[in-house]
Design a protein around this motif. Structure first.
Motif, PDB file in Angstrom:
ATOM      1  N   VAL A  33       0.847  -1.200   0.000  1.00 52.87           N
ATOM      2  CA  VAL A  33       0.000   0.000   0.000  1.00 52.87           C
ATOM      3  C   VAL A  33       0.883   1.251   0.000  1.00 52.87           C
ATOM      4  CG1 VAL A  33      -1.711   1.307   1.330  1.00 52.87           C
ATOM      5  CG2 VAL A  33      -1.907  -1.183   1.157  1.00 52.87           C
ATOM      6  N   VAL A  34       1.902   1.244   0.854  1.00 55.43           N
ATOM      7  CA  VAL A  34       2.827   2.378   0.943  1.00 55.43           C
ATOM      8  C   VAL A  34       3.531   2.593  -0.400  1.00 55.43           C
ATOM      9  CG1 VAL A  34       4.957   3.231   2.016  1.00 55.43           C
ATOM     10  CG2 VAL A  34       3.167   2.189   3.434  1.00 55.43           C
ATOM     11  N   LYS A  35       4.056   1.526  -0.967  1.00 56.05           N
ATOM     12  CA  LYS A  35       4.764   1.645  -2.247  1.00 56.05           C
ATOM     13  C   LYS A  35       3.839   2.146  -3.355  1.00 56.05           C
ATOM     14  CE  LYS A  35       8.436  -1.727  -1.489  1.00 56.05           C
ATOM     15  NZ  LYS A  35       9.001  -3.022  -1.905  1.00 56.05           N
ATOM     16  N   ALA A  36       2.598   1.647  -3.376  1.00 51.34           N
ATOM     17  CA  ALA A  36       1.643   2.092  -4.396  1.00 51.34           C
ATOM     18  C   ALA A  36       1.347   3.576  -4.249  1.00 51.34           C
ATOM     19  CB  ALA A  36       0.350   1.277  -4.299  1.00 51.34           C
ATOM     20  N   ASP A  53       0.959   9.915   6.430  1.00 52.80           N
ATOM     21  CA  ASP A  53       0.372   8.679   6.938  1.00 52.80           C
ATOM     22  C   ASP A  53      -0.779   8.242   6.052  1.00 52.80           C
ATOM     23  OD1 ASP A  53      -2.018  10.022   7.737  1.00 52.80           O
ATOM     24  OD2 ASP A  53      -1.278  10.330   9.757  1.00 52.80           O
ATOM     25  N   ILE A  54      -1.211   7.020   6.276  1.00 62.26           N
ATOM     26  CA  ILE A  54      -2.331   6.434   5.541  1.00 62.26           C
ATOM     27  C   ILE A  54      -3.276   5.859   6.590  1.00 62.26           C
ATOM     28  CG2 ILE A  54      -3.056   4.617   3.938  1.00 62.26           C
ATOM     29  CD1 ILE A  54      -0.191   4.765   2.727  1.00 62.26           C
ATOM     30  N   LEU A  55      -4.556   6.169   6.454  1.00 62.85           N
ATOM     31  CA  LEU A  55      -5.567   5.638   7.367  1.00 62.85           C
ATOM     32  C   LEU A  55      -6.428   4.635   6.612  1.00 62.85           C
ATOM     33  CD1 LEU A  55      -7.254   5.622   9.997  1.00 62.85           C
ATOM     34  CD2 LEU A  55      -8.531   7.552   9.040  1.00 62.85           C
ATOM     35  N   ILE A  56      -6.562   3.449   7.183  1.00 64.23           N
ATOM     36  CA  ILE A  56      -7.430   2.422   6.619  1.00 64.23           C
ATOM     37  C   ILE A  56      -8.509   2.152   7.661  1.00 64.23           C
ATOM     38  CG2 ILE A  56      -7.603   0.053   5.796  1.00 64.23           C
ATOM     39  CD1 ILE A  56      -4.570   0.330   5.038  1.00 64.23           C
ATOM     40  N   THR A  57      -9.760   2.367   7.268  1.00 61.20           N
ATOM     41  CA  THR A  57     -10.882   2.195   8.186  1.00 61.20           C
ATOM     42  C   THR A  57     -11.603   0.894   7.855  1.00 61.20           C
ATOM     43  OG1 THR A  57     -11.129   4.600   8.228  1.00 61.20           O
ATOM     44  CG2 THR A  57     -12.944   3.296   9.097  1.00 61.20           C
ATOM     45  N   HIS A  60      -6.535   1.180  11.024  1.00 59.48           N
ATOM     46  CA  HIS A  60      -5.136   0.859  10.771  1.00 59.48           C
ATOM     47  C   HIS A  60      -4.477   2.137  10.285  1.00 59.48           C
ATOM     48  CE1 HIS A  60      -5.815  -3.734  10.187  1.00 59.48           C
ATOM     49  NE2 HIS A  60      -6.574  -3.228  11.145  1.00 59.48           N
ATOM     50  N   ILE A  61      -3.415   2.528  10.979  1.00 59.71           N
ATOM     51  CA  ILE A  61      -2.698   3.752  10.626  1.00 59.71           C
ATOM     52  C   ILE A  61      -1.277   3.368  10.233  1.00 59.71           C
ATOM     53  CG2 ILE A  61      -1.919   6.017  11.409  1.00 59.71           C
ATOM     54  CD1 ILE A  61      -4.169   5.837  13.562  1.00 59.71           C
ATOM     55  N   ILE A  62      -0.863   3.834   9.074  1.00 60.38           N
ATOM     56  CA  ILE A  62       0.494   3.609   8.586  1.00 60.38           C
ATOM     57  C   ILE A  62       1.178   4.965   8.597  1.00 60.38           C
ATOM     58  CG2 ILE A  62       1.918   2.796   6.681  1.00 60.38           C
ATOM     59  CD1 ILE A  62      -0.666   1.257   5.719  1.00 60.38           C
ATOM     60  N   ASP A  63       2.149   5.132   9.476  1.00 54.44           N
ATOM     61  CA  ASP A  63       2.838   6.410   9.653  1.00 54.44           C
ATOM     62  C   ASP A  63       4.246   6.294   9.082  1.00 54.44           C
ATOM     63  OD1 ASP A  63       2.954   9.103  10.782  1.00 54.44           O
ATOM     64  OD2 ASP A  63       4.391   8.247  12.191  1.00 54.44           O
ATOM     65  N   LEU A  64       4.496   6.997   7.994  1.00 51.72           N
ATOM     66  CA  LEU A  64       5.793   6.949   7.325  1.00 51.72           C
ATOM     67  C   LEU A  64       6.782   7.889   8.014  1.00 51.72           C
ATOM     68  CD1 LEU A  64       6.747   5.379   4.802  1.00 51.72           C
ATOM     69  CD2 LEU A  64       6.414   7.466   3.510  1.00 51.72           C
ATOM     70  N   SER A  65       8.015   7.449   8.180  1.00 53.36           N
ATOM     71  CA  SER A  65       9.038   8.295   8.810  1.00 53.36           C
ATOM     72  C   SER A  65       9.328   9.506   7.931  1.00 53.36           C
ATOM     73  CB  SER A  65      10.326   7.501   9.038  1.00 53.36           C
ATOM     74  OG  SER A  65      10.921   7.147   7.804  1.00 53.36           O
ATOM     75  N   TYR A 116      11.277   4.003   6.832  1.00 56.01           N
ATOM     76  CA  TYR A 116      10.511   2.991   7.557  1.00 56.01           C
ATOM     77  C   TYR A 116       9.105   3.525   7.815  1.00 56.01           C
ATOM     78  CZ  TYR A 116      11.003   5.873  11.663  1.00 56.01           C
ATOM     79  OH  TYR A 116      10.925   6.925  12.523  1.00 56.01           O
ATOM     80  N   PHE A 117       8.222   2.627   8.253  1.00 55.78           N
ATOM     81  CA  PHE A 117       6.899   3.058   8.670  1.00 55.78           C
ATOM     82  C   PHE A 117       6.491   2.319   9.935  1.00 55.78           C
ATOM     83  CE2 PHE A 117       5.960  -0.431   5.739  1.00 55.78           C
ATOM     84  CZ  PHE A 117       4.963  -1.156   6.387  1.00 55.78           C
ATOM     85  N   VAL A 118       5.630   2.980  10.691  1.00 63.13           N
ATOM     86  CA  VAL A 118       5.030   2.365  11.869  1.00 63.13           C
ATOM     87  C   VAL A 118       3.607   2.007  11.474  1.00 63.13           C
ATOM     88  CG1 VAL A 118       4.336   2.658  14.266  1.00 63.13           C
ATOM     89  CG2 VAL A 118       6.439   3.738  13.441  1.00 63.13           C
TER      90      VAL A 118
END
Length: 124
Positions: free
Chosen positions: A54-57, A73-77, A83-88, A93-95
């Protein structure tokens, strides 16, 4: 670094209502540096591996569109989870964080994740 990441994941678990799982993953390799889950059926490392795509796309879409914006960041509901994807800041890296949507305030979850993520950025 592993002691710091263990403390990081534990602090998120202890300070975030509805915590399900978290992982810290390198974008280049997909390797998880640390992960923690309170649900034995939820594997945050596996979830991160899928969410890396998802991040790469999204990064590819930003590039293809010629945007000068940076991905924060990316939020997936989902029906019962956020689900939260927080990019550095440097994009290395991502959390990935999963929380129970019935027990968490989205604003608090994002603020807490940003607070802890800044600590990671300084130490990695």
């Amino acid at each position: 670094m592993s002691e710091f990441l263990t403390t990081f994941t534990s602090d998120l678990k202890d300070n975030l209502a509805g915590f399900i799982g978290v992982s810290v993953t390198e974008v280049k390799t997909g390797m998880s540096f640390a992960s923690l889950s309170v649900d034995p059926k939820f594997d945050p490392e596996l979830a991160s591996a899928y969410n890396l795509e998802v991040v790469k796309a999204k990064l590819n879409a930003i590039k293809a569109l010629g945007l000068s914006s940076k991905l924060d960041d990316i939020l997936i509901t989902l029906s019962n989870q956020l689900h939260i994807i927080d990019l550095s800041e440097n994009g290395d890296y991502f959390v990935y964080l999963a929380v129970d949507s019935s027990k968490v305030n989205l604003g608090m979850a994002r603020a807490t994740l940003k607070k802890y993520s800044k600590d990671i950025a300084a130490k990695m």
